[in-house]
Structures are given as structure tokens and as C-alpha cells.
Write an enzyme that holds these catalytic residues in place. Structure first.
Site, PDB file in Angstrom:
ATOM      1  CD  GLN A   1      -2.789  -1.231   2.432  1.00  0.00           C
ATOM      2  OE1 GLN A   1      -3.325  -0.188   2.800  1.00  0.00           O
ATOM      3  NE2 GLN A   1      -2.989  -2.389   3.052  1.00  0.00           N
TER       4      GLN A   1
ATOM      5  CG  ASP B   1       4.008 -11.370 -13.238  1.00  0.00           C
ATOM      6  OD1 ASP B   1       5.185 -11.121 -12.922  1.00  0.00           O
ATOM      7  OD2 ASP B   1       3.081 -11.353 -12.410  1.00  0.00           O
TER       8      ASP B   1
ATOM      9  CE  LYS C   1      -3.102 -12.752 -17.189  1.00  0.00           C
ATOM     10  NZ  LYS C   1      -4.067 -12.101 -16.267  1.00  0.00           N
TER      11      LYS C   1
END
Length: 298
Positions: A92, A164, A187
Site C-alpha cells: 500500500q 509474469d 498475456k
């Protein structure tokens, strides 16, 4: 002197053993109303290293860390080095929506305000979090320790795969140490409503292209910094199995592993799930003790 918080006592003990340093015992308990009690048992050295991860339950572990730091300063410690193998709230690091708290910044300020003189962590998810500190910081890579573990377990060159592109630098780091090939999954949009995840063709260290054909018959190791829900990892395991990998093992630094992640990773076909002991989990087979000791020696 080494002091381990309740979340990292075993790790602290191994660090003290590596350094041949004193290990100070900390007594902690909860009062009936839920408040925490903390007592440091022993005389305090001028320089003290506190080791305490702030994973789940994040708030309890963070409060204990703050109590420890402040208490040590009150007891006469001149310098308190803080080792937080996994820093809770580090994801965060910015305000995504109006009105949100930048929790990582608040935590950094709390650690400093408590009296920390130095902050040490492992593979922090967003390096910009370290900029919130006004004290010296060190972000250690656990990839060397993971590479050493892999090297001891197999007798052939593995294929290192990042799930990824963001995790590709981790795969590259391990592949360089092990002198083996690496690649990552990406992707690819095939149409308005069709997305496919594929192995990305990359130039290997031997100038040969690492591609789909490179997976067949290989022992593949998926590498990431954090595994939380495990969705990306499950997808990666399935793809590598489809491409003919001999085996697929999953490695990470920080095993958060929520919502049945471990079970789903194994169900997808993973041979094993391996992590460091930055957090306590069944997968925590790679010790960070040597890495911490090496930094503390400097």
C-alpha cells in the site's frame, strides 16, 4: 545482541548462531482485555538488532515491533537495527483512490518514531517504500539463498520461469547464479474477448532462443517475490505442464498464501512449494539467517 520478536524467534536464533552473538529472550503475552505485554529479559548491549516480520496478524506484529524498538531505547540501547524480513503494508505504497491512507508511509514513520536507527528487509514489493524512511535502509535479495537451495536439490540444469514480466528480474538473478536459462509468461490478446498466456521467446545465455520447445522435458522452477492468493502461479503451473515440463516447482520469498493458495497450487500440478522463512509457513524451507548475518557483519 540479537532479539527476536514472536513472529521471527526461530530466525533470530539462527542469525545469532551464525554471528556467534548473544540472543536475548523476549517475554510477550496478552492481557485478558487483548492488550499486549512485553518484557526484555537481560542486560541490553549498546547495539541491538531486532528481527520481527510484520505479516499476519499484521497489526499485532507491528505493535510488538514498535514496543520492542522503543523499549530497547528506553533501556539504554544506543543503536537499534531493525530487520523486518517481510514488511506488512508495503504493497500500500500509494493512494489508488481519493481518501485512502498511504499505509506503507505511515508504517515507515512509526518504525522511525519508535527509535529505529536502521531498517533492513527482503525483496520489498515496491522499492519506493524505502524512500519513506529517513534512516539507512537495506533491501536484501533472497534470490541467492533460493538459488542455493535449488542447486542442492537437483542434478541438472533447470529452467527458471517468472509467472509474469514483473517477476522476470528475479528469474534472471537466479538463472545467472545457476548458469541456466530463464524466461517469463505473458498475456497475449488474441481478440476482443480472448486472452492467452504464453511463454515469451527470449535469447538465452547460450544465444539460443528460450521458447515453448525449451520447456519440454525440463525441470521448471517458477520464481516470484510474493505469493498471496496464488492465482497467477496456478495459471503458470498449468501452462508449463501443458508445454511438457518434466516437473514444476514453485518458489517465492514471502509465502502469504491466503484463500487456499497452497492447495490450489498443488492441485494445478506443482511438484513442490518452496519459500523462505520470512514468514512462517509449511513451505518455509529456505533460511534467511545467513543473508541477514552477512549484512549485519558489514
Amino acid at each position: 545482541m540479537i532479539i527476536g520478536g514472536s513472529a521471527s524467534q526461530d530466525l533470530a536464533a539462527h542469525v545469532a548462531e551464525e554471528l556467534n552473538d548473544d540472543l536475548c529472550y523476549v517475554e510477550t503475552k496478552k492481557f485478558p482485555d487483548g492488550e499486549r505485554y512485553l518484557r526484555v529479559d537481560g542486560e541490553i548491549d549498546d547495539e541491538v538488532t531486532v528481527i520481527q516480520s510484520t505479516g499476519y496478524p499484521q497489526d499485532e506484529n507491528l505493535m510488538e515491533l514498535l514496543f520492542l524498538i522503543s523499549n530497547l531505547k528506553d533501556l539504554g540501547a544506543k543503536k537499534v537495527r531493525v530487520v523486518v524480513p517481510y514488511m506488512g503494508y508495503a504493497r500500500q505504497e500509494k493512494r489508488f483512490h481519493d481518501g485512502e491512507a498511504v499505509s506503507a508511509k505511515i508504517v515507515a514513520n512509526l518504525i522511525q518514531s519508535a527509535g529505529a536507527d536502521e531498517f533492513i528487509t527482503f525483496n520489498i514489493h515496491e522499492k519506493c517504500v524505502l524512500d519513506f524512511f529517513d534512516i539507512p535502509t537495506t533491501n536484501i535479495s533472497a534470490m541467492g539463498a533460493i538459488a542455493e537451495y535449488i542447486d542442492e536439490k537437483i542434478d541438472e540444469k533447470p529452467l527458471i520461469v517468472a509467472p509474469d514480466k514483473g517477476a522476470y528480474p528475479f528469474a534472471q538473478e537466479i538463472a545467472e547464479i545457476l548458469d541456466c536459462e530463464c524466461t517469463y509468461l505473458s498475456k497475449v490478446r488474441l481478440g476482443p474477448d480472448k486472452v492467452e498466456t504464453r511463454i515469451v521467446d527470449v535469447e538465452g545465455s547460450s544465444d539460443e532462443t528460450v521458447n515453448v520447445d525449451s520447456v519440454k522435458g525440463k525441470k521448471a522452477f517458477i520464481i516470484d517475490d510474493i505469493i498471496a492468493t496464488g492465482g497467477t502461479i496456478v495459471n503458470a503451473v498449468k501452462i508449463l505442464k501443458e508445454y511438457g515440463a518434466k516437473s514444476v516447482d514453485v518458489c517465492c520469498v514471502h509465502p502469504i498464501l491466503v484463500n487456499g493458495a497452497t492447495m490450489r497450487i498443488y492441485a494445478a500440478g506443482a511438484n513442490s512449494l518452496i519459500s523462505t522463512n520470512s514468514l512462517s509457513a509449511d513451505s518455509s524451507r529456505v533460511s534467511l539467517a545467513k543473508s541477514i548475518a552477512n549484512v549485519l557483519r558489514d
